[in-house]
Design a protein around this motif. Structure first.
Motif, PDB file in Angstrom:
ATOM      1  N   ALA A  31       0.713  -1.347   0.129  1.00 47.67           N
ATOM      2  CA  ALA A  31      -0.505  -0.016  -0.221  1.00 47.67           C
ATOM      3  C   ALA A  31       1.092   1.312  -0.009  1.00 47.67           C
ATOM      4  CB  ALA A  31      -1.315  -0.329   1.047  1.00 47.67           C
ATOM      5  N   PHE A  32       1.885   1.863   0.768  1.00 48.83           N
ATOM      6  CA  PHE A  32       2.454   2.189   0.999  1.00 48.83           C
ATOM      7  C   PHE A  32       3.863   2.510   2.021  1.00 48.83           C
ATOM      8  CE2 PHE A  32      -0.660   2.359   4.221  1.00 48.83           C
ATOM      9  CZ  PHE A  32      -0.309   3.200   5.513  1.00 48.83           C
ATOM     10  N   ASP A  33       5.025   2.878   2.264  1.00 49.26           N
ATOM     11  CA  ASP A  33       5.506   3.494   2.791  1.00 49.26           C
ATOM     12  C   ASP A  33       6.110   4.114   4.102  1.00 49.26           C
ATOM     13  OD1 ASP A  33       6.885   4.974   1.717  1.00 49.26           O
ATOM     14  OD2 ASP A  33       8.373   3.946   0.514  1.00 49.26           O
ATOM     15  N   VAL A  34       7.191   4.250   4.486  1.00 48.03           N
ATOM     16  CA  VAL A  34       7.345   5.789   5.555  1.00 48.03           C
ATOM     17  C   VAL A  34       8.800   5.334   5.827  1.00 48.03           C
ATOM     18  CG1 VAL A  34       7.130   6.137   8.392  1.00 48.03           C
ATOM     19  CG2 VAL A  34       5.346   5.257   6.754  1.00 48.03           C
ATOM     20  N   LYS A  35       9.379   6.659   5.540  1.00 49.55           N
ATOM     21  CA  LYS A  35      10.979   7.242   5.764  1.00 49.55           C
ATOM     22  C   LYS A  35      11.430   6.861   6.907  1.00 49.55           C
ATOM     23  CE  LYS A  35      11.195   6.733   1.202  1.00 49.55           C
ATOM     24  NZ  LYS A  35      11.322   5.410   0.505  1.00 49.55           N
ATOM     25  N   ASP A  36      12.440   7.455   7.486  1.00 51.12           N
ATOM     26  CA  ASP A  36      12.178   7.445   8.462  1.00 51.12           C
ATOM     27  C   ASP A  36      13.079   8.974   8.826  1.00 51.12           C
ATOM     28  OD1 ASP A  36      15.400   7.781   7.776  1.00 51.12           O
ATOM     29  OD2 ASP A  36      16.277   6.034   8.928  1.00 51.12           O
ATOM     30  N   GLN A  37      13.570   9.904   9.976  1.00 51.21           N
ATOM     31  CA  GLN A  37      13.589  11.010   9.819  1.00 51.21           C
ATOM     32  C   GLN A  37      15.264  11.139   9.361  1.00 51.21           C
ATOM     33  OE1 GLN A  37      13.397   9.047  12.635  1.00 51.21           O
ATOM     34  NE2 GLN A  37      15.390   9.386  14.075  1.00 51.21           N
ATOM     35  N   ASP A  38      16.046  10.744   8.875  1.00 54.01           N
ATOM     36  CA  ASP A  38      16.954  10.784   7.367  1.00 54.01           C
ATOM     37  C   ASP A  38      16.677  10.715   6.346  1.00 54.01           C
ATOM     38  OD1 ASP A  38      18.856  11.976   9.972  1.00 54.01           O
ATOM     39  OD2 ASP A  38      18.939   9.375  10.230  1.00 54.01           O
ATOM     40  N   GLY A  39      14.979  10.229   5.689  1.00 56.12           N
ATOM     41  CA  GLY A  39      14.735   9.903   4.555  1.00 56.12           C
ATOM     42  C   GLY A  39      14.920   8.014   3.883  1.00 56.12           C
ATOM     43  N   ASN A  40      15.742   7.794   5.144  1.00 59.42           N
ATOM     44  CA  ASN A  40      15.686   6.085   4.391  1.00 59.42           C
ATOM     45  C   ASN A  40      14.580   5.543   4.412  1.00 59.42           C
ATOM     46  OD1 ASN A  40      18.584   6.518   4.415  1.00 59.42           O
ATOM     47  ND2 ASN A  40      18.861   6.743   6.640  1.00 59.42           N
ATOM     48  N   LYS A  47      -1.709  -3.799   2.358  1.00 55.66           N
ATOM     49  CA  LYS A  47      -3.367  -4.039   2.910  1.00 55.66           C
ATOM     50  C   LYS A  47      -3.995  -4.941   2.905  1.00 55.66           C
ATOM     51  CE  LYS A  47      -6.824  -1.308   1.922  1.00 55.66           C
ATOM     52  NZ  LYS A  47      -7.492   0.026   0.680  1.00 55.66           N
ATOM     53  N   ILE A  48      -4.386  -5.691   4.231  1.00 53.55           N
ATOM     54  CA  ILE A  48      -4.850  -7.188   3.973  1.00 53.55           C
ATOM     55  C   ILE A  48      -6.610  -6.399   3.920  1.00 53.55           C
ATOM     56  CG2 ILE A  48      -5.578  -8.406   6.291  1.00 53.55           C
ATOM     57  CD1 ILE A  48      -2.757  -8.088   4.846  1.00 53.55           C
ATOM     58  N   ALA A  49      -7.236  -5.477   3.858  1.00 59.55           N
ATOM     59  CA  ALA A  49      -8.612  -4.828   3.740  1.00 59.55           C
ATOM     60  C   ALA A  49      -8.966  -3.149   4.445  1.00 59.55           C
ATOM     61  CB  ALA A  49      -9.500  -6.088   5.194  1.00 59.55           C
ATOM     62  N   PRO A  50      -9.800  -2.584   4.211  1.00 59.87           N
ATOM     63  CA  PRO A  50      -9.436  -0.824   4.258  1.00 59.87           C
ATOM     64  C   PRO A  50      -9.432  -1.453   5.643  1.00 59.87           C
ATOM     65  CG  PRO A  50     -11.750  -2.242   3.096  1.00 59.87           C
ATOM     66  CD  PRO A  50     -10.785  -3.194   3.436  1.00 59.87           C
TER      67      PRO A  50
END
Length: 134
Positions: A31-40, A47-50
């Motif tokens: 679905a999406f990703d999140v980077k750490d505070q340094d952009g890594n 995503k499993i369900a809504p």
């Protein structure tokens, strides 16, 4: 008030293998990703369900002094109407919060506690534009 399970979080040894397993073999969607505070790279969401996800933390380092980086269960998370109200209700019932309400890197309000066995539990209130609302 708890509305449901938002995600189960695990730290994985090999992200490519884990994403291939959950997406290609089990048929879920990256679905999406999140980077750490340094952009890594930090977290990948499957995503499993809504509004329900498996949260995969990049890992591979099993450091005894950093249990949050151990391979395996990282925490589980409940989605709530209000983090502030949830925190007050929990504390009124004698539950100690390990993290007071704050806005996390994933742009959601959160607070944290431990169950009697030390398992980490997160409570989140997604922002209106959060990808957690998909």
């Amino acid at each position: 008030m708890i509305k449901g399970l938002a995600h189960v979080a695990m730290t994985v040894n090999n992200m490519e293998e884990s994403l291939a397993f959950y997406c290609d073999k089990l048929g879920f969607e990256h679905a999406f990703d999140v980077k750490d505070q340094d952009g890594n790279p930090w977290i990948e969401y499957v995503k499993i369900a809504p509004k329900e996800y498996i949260e995969l933390f990049h890992g591979g380092e099993n450091k005894p002094d950093e249990p949050e980086k151990a391979i395996g269960l990282h925490h589980f998370c409940f989605i709530v109407d209000s983090v502030e109200k949830t925190a007050k209700d929990l504390e009124a019932k004698g539950v100690n919060l390990t993290v007071q309400p704050k806005r996390g890197l994933g742009k959601n309000w959160q607070c944290w506690t431990l169950d009697p066995d030390g398992n980490r539990i997160e409570f989140i209130e997604p922002d209106a534009d959060s990808p957690h609302n998909q």
